[in-house]
Write an enzyme that holds these catalytic residues in place. Sequence first.
Site, mmCIF file in Angstrom:
data_model
loop_
_atom_site.group_PDB
_atom_site.id
_atom_site.type_symbol
_atom_site.label_atom_id
_atom_site.label_comp_id
_atom_site.label_asym_id
_atom_site.label_seq_id
_atom_site.Cartn_x
_atom_site.Cartn_y
_atom_site.Cartn_z
ATOM 1 C CE LYS A 272 17.542 -12.997 -4.812
ATOM 2 N NZ LYS A 272 17.126 -13.428 -6.135
ATOM 3 C CG ASN B 80 8.123 -19.173 -14.235
ATOM 4 O OD1 ASN B 80 7.207 -18.377 -14.366
ATOM 5 N ND2 ASN B 80 9.401 -18.835 -14.442
ATOM 6 C CG ASP C 49 16.142 -19.402 -9.585
ATOM 7 O OD1 ASP C 49 16.422 -18.191 -9.655
ATOM 8 O OD2 ASP C 49 15.213 -19.843 -8.886
ATOM 9 C CG PHE D 100 7.803 -9.434 -6.653
ATOM 10 C CD1 PHE D 100 8.172 -8.195 -7.146
ATOM 11 C CD2 PHE D 100 6.458 -9.699 -6.448
ATOM 12 C CE1 PHE D 100 7.231 -7.224 -7.418
ATOM 13 C CE2 PHE D 100 5.495 -8.736 -6.724
ATOM 14 C CZ PHE D 100 5.875 -7.500 -7.203
HETATM 15 O O1 PMT Z 1 3.165 -12.948 -13.263
HETATM 16 P P1 PMT Z 1 1.970 -13.311 -12.380
HETATM 17 O O2 PMT Z 1 1.213 -14.493 -12.917
HETATM 18 O O3 PMT Z 1 1.101 -12.134 -12.068
HETATM 19 O O4 PMT Z 1 2.540 -13.836 -10.978
HETATM 20 C C1 PMT Z 1 3.188 -12.946 -10.124
HETATM 21 C C2 PMT Z 1 4.457 -13.562 -9.509
HETATM 22 C C3 PMT Z 1 4.103 -14.741 -8.624
HETATM 23 C C4 PMT Z 1 5.403 -14.038 -10.641
HETATM 24 C C5 PMT Z 1 5.151 -12.406 -8.713
HETATM 25 O O5 PMT Z 1 4.280 -11.987 -7.697
HETATM 26 C C6 PMT Z 1 6.452 -12.863 -8.099
HETATM 27 O O6 PMT Z 1 6.522 -13.409 -7.013
HETATM 28 N N1 PMT Z 1 7.581 -12.646 -8.857
HETATM 29 C C7 PMT Z 1 8.931 -13.134 -8.487
HETATM 30 C C8 PMT Z 1 9.046 -14.563 -8.877
HETATM 31 C C9 PMT Z 1 10.407 -15.137 -8.528
HETATM 32 O O7 PMT Z 1 11.118 -15.535 -9.408
HETATM 33 O O8 PMT Z 1 10.717 -15.093 -7.260
HETATM 34 P P2 PMT Z 1 12.140 -15.610 -6.617
HETATM 35 O O9 PMT Z 1 11.869 -15.648 -5.153
HETATM 36 O O10 PMT Z 1 12.563 -16.857 -7.300
HETATM 37 O O11 PMT Z 1 13.140 -14.469 -6.995
HETATM 38 C C10 PMT Z 1 13.437 -13.398 -6.120
HETATM 39 C C11 PMT Z 1 13.692 -12.142 -6.885
HETATM 40 O O12 PMT Z 1 14.868 -12.285 -7.671
HETATM 41 C C12 PMT Z 1 12.592 -11.731 -7.848
HETATM 42 O O13 PMT Z 1 12.454 -10.326 -7.808
HETATM 43 C C13 PMT Z 1 13.116 -12.165 -9.201
HETATM 44 O O14 PMT Z 1 12.624 -11.328 -10.265
HETATM 45 C C14 PMT Z 1 14.616 -11.995 -9.025
HETATM 46 N N2 PMT Z 1 15.439 -12.879 -9.837
HETATM 47 C C15 PMT Z 1 15.407 -14.226 -9.647
HETATM 48 C C16 PMT Z 1 16.242 -15.034 -10.404
HETATM 49 C C17 PMT Z 1 17.107 -14.445 -11.340
HETATM 50 N N3 PMT Z 1 17.917 -15.175 -12.105
HETATM 51 N N4 PMT Z 1 17.106 -13.115 -11.503
HETATM 52 C C18 PMT Z 1 16.303 -12.322 -10.760
HETATM 53 O O15 PMT Z 1 16.307 -11.106 -10.916
#
Ligand code: PMT
Length: 412
Positions: A342, A211, A280, A324
């Site tokens: 979560k 990504n 994911d 996030f």
């Molecule tokens: O890295 P940059 O270019 O500065 O960009 C910043 C960002 C957009 C990446 C950052 O601000 C951000 O939003 N990070 C989370 C990205 C994400 O995967 O979001 P999500 O909504 O899909 O996941 C939710 C949370 O679960 C996140 O904290 C993620 O780290 C966590 N997660 C998701 C999937 C997984 N298998 N394990 C996780 O821990």
Amino acid sequence: MRITLGVTGGVAAYKAAELVRLLQQDGFTVQVVMTRGAREFITPLTFAALSGQKVITDLFGDSSGSDANLESAIEHIAVAQRTDLLLVAPATADILAKFARGIADDFLTTLYLASTAPVVMAPAMNVNMWNHAATQENVARLRARGVTIVDPAEGYLACGMTGAGRLAGQAEIVAAVREVLKADRDLAGETVLVTAGPTCEDLDPVRYLTNRSSGKMGFAVAEAAARRGAKVILVSGPVSLETPAGVERIDVRTAKEMYFAVLDRVGGVSIAVLAAAVADYRPVEQHAEKIKKSDAALTISLEPTTDILADIAKNKGQKIVVGFAAETERVAENARKKLSAKNADLIVANDVTAEGAGFDQDTNIVTLFSRDGRDLALPKLNKSEVAQRILDEVVRLRGLLHETTSVKRSGA
Ligand code: PMT
């Protein structure tokens, strides 16, 4: 720790030489920056000899007591990143006005805008200049912005008048520096784990799913936490960023590697901030050889990865866990869902389609959704500033957690 000492043009400039010595005795490394006015009163060579560091005198050129390649148009950014505290002593009425208004026309004023470090200013000037409404307005504005002003002392002034305007005693200035740094190190004793960047999920030896994450957001959190005194472990996917000073970095490639790296270290952690954009799904099969092109449609089967955030938050005990939410629609609704699904303490939600927010930007626009129901929408800020605001919220939640724990212990 590194103090940048800005010396501005006043008779008291010579007293800054003693300040350098006292700060060094306290174990600080001192980088001196002199304005043009300061150089009318004392030479850069004095400070170069005392500090053992190159003295910066100009935004674009000349630096005395130093080699020529120190200076460049972006040196103020590098110095800003290395600065743990910016001290200006003596501070003239002019520098107070420039800092208050955000004027950036020389190295020191530009550094002030580029730095997120705390600022201490020790003014020294004629009594009427100090008491003037314009100066007092500027001082009030700076104080409101969090700048610590060490008030000038009363006494006989170089201009022949008596009153407030003498530079405060050097010991008093050093004590203010120590005090500010102590307050600023509110994460001392904490171990913070941060995840950052993307993960790469291999299909074959040449292709992978990933990504747009650059790692900037997570690295900014790691840097801010280290500056605030925490021991920081940064688990990062593949990015091209330098490791922030004082941070332990563990490089990983896949979601699985990130999961195991986090699992391995999370036991000793008191705060976890998961900013990584973790895949994911990963391909069910990783081909040992390059998948051959053919005219037939290609279907790739994917399987879900472990949700690292949900996994560590389910048994988090006294840990503060921050996740996030990278959203493209219904940001608040989705973020609140993630907060409870979560079991996180805080969700930092960003609409990654908004201008100036999300992936690979230097800025972000986020709303902080906290476990106790507080929603805090922030304007567009640099990622380093966003990181500070996230940590402020973590500190607030830590306070609530401690209150609840002590109430439970006392049986109330
Ligand atoms: O890295 P940059 O270019 O500065 O960009 C910043 C960002 C957009 C990446 C950052 O601000 C951000 O939003 N990070 C989370 C990205 C994400 O995967 O979001 P999500 O909504 O899909 O996941 C939710 C949370 O679960 C996140 O904290 C993620 O780290 C966590 N997660 C998701 C999937 C997984 N298998 N394990 C996780 O821990």
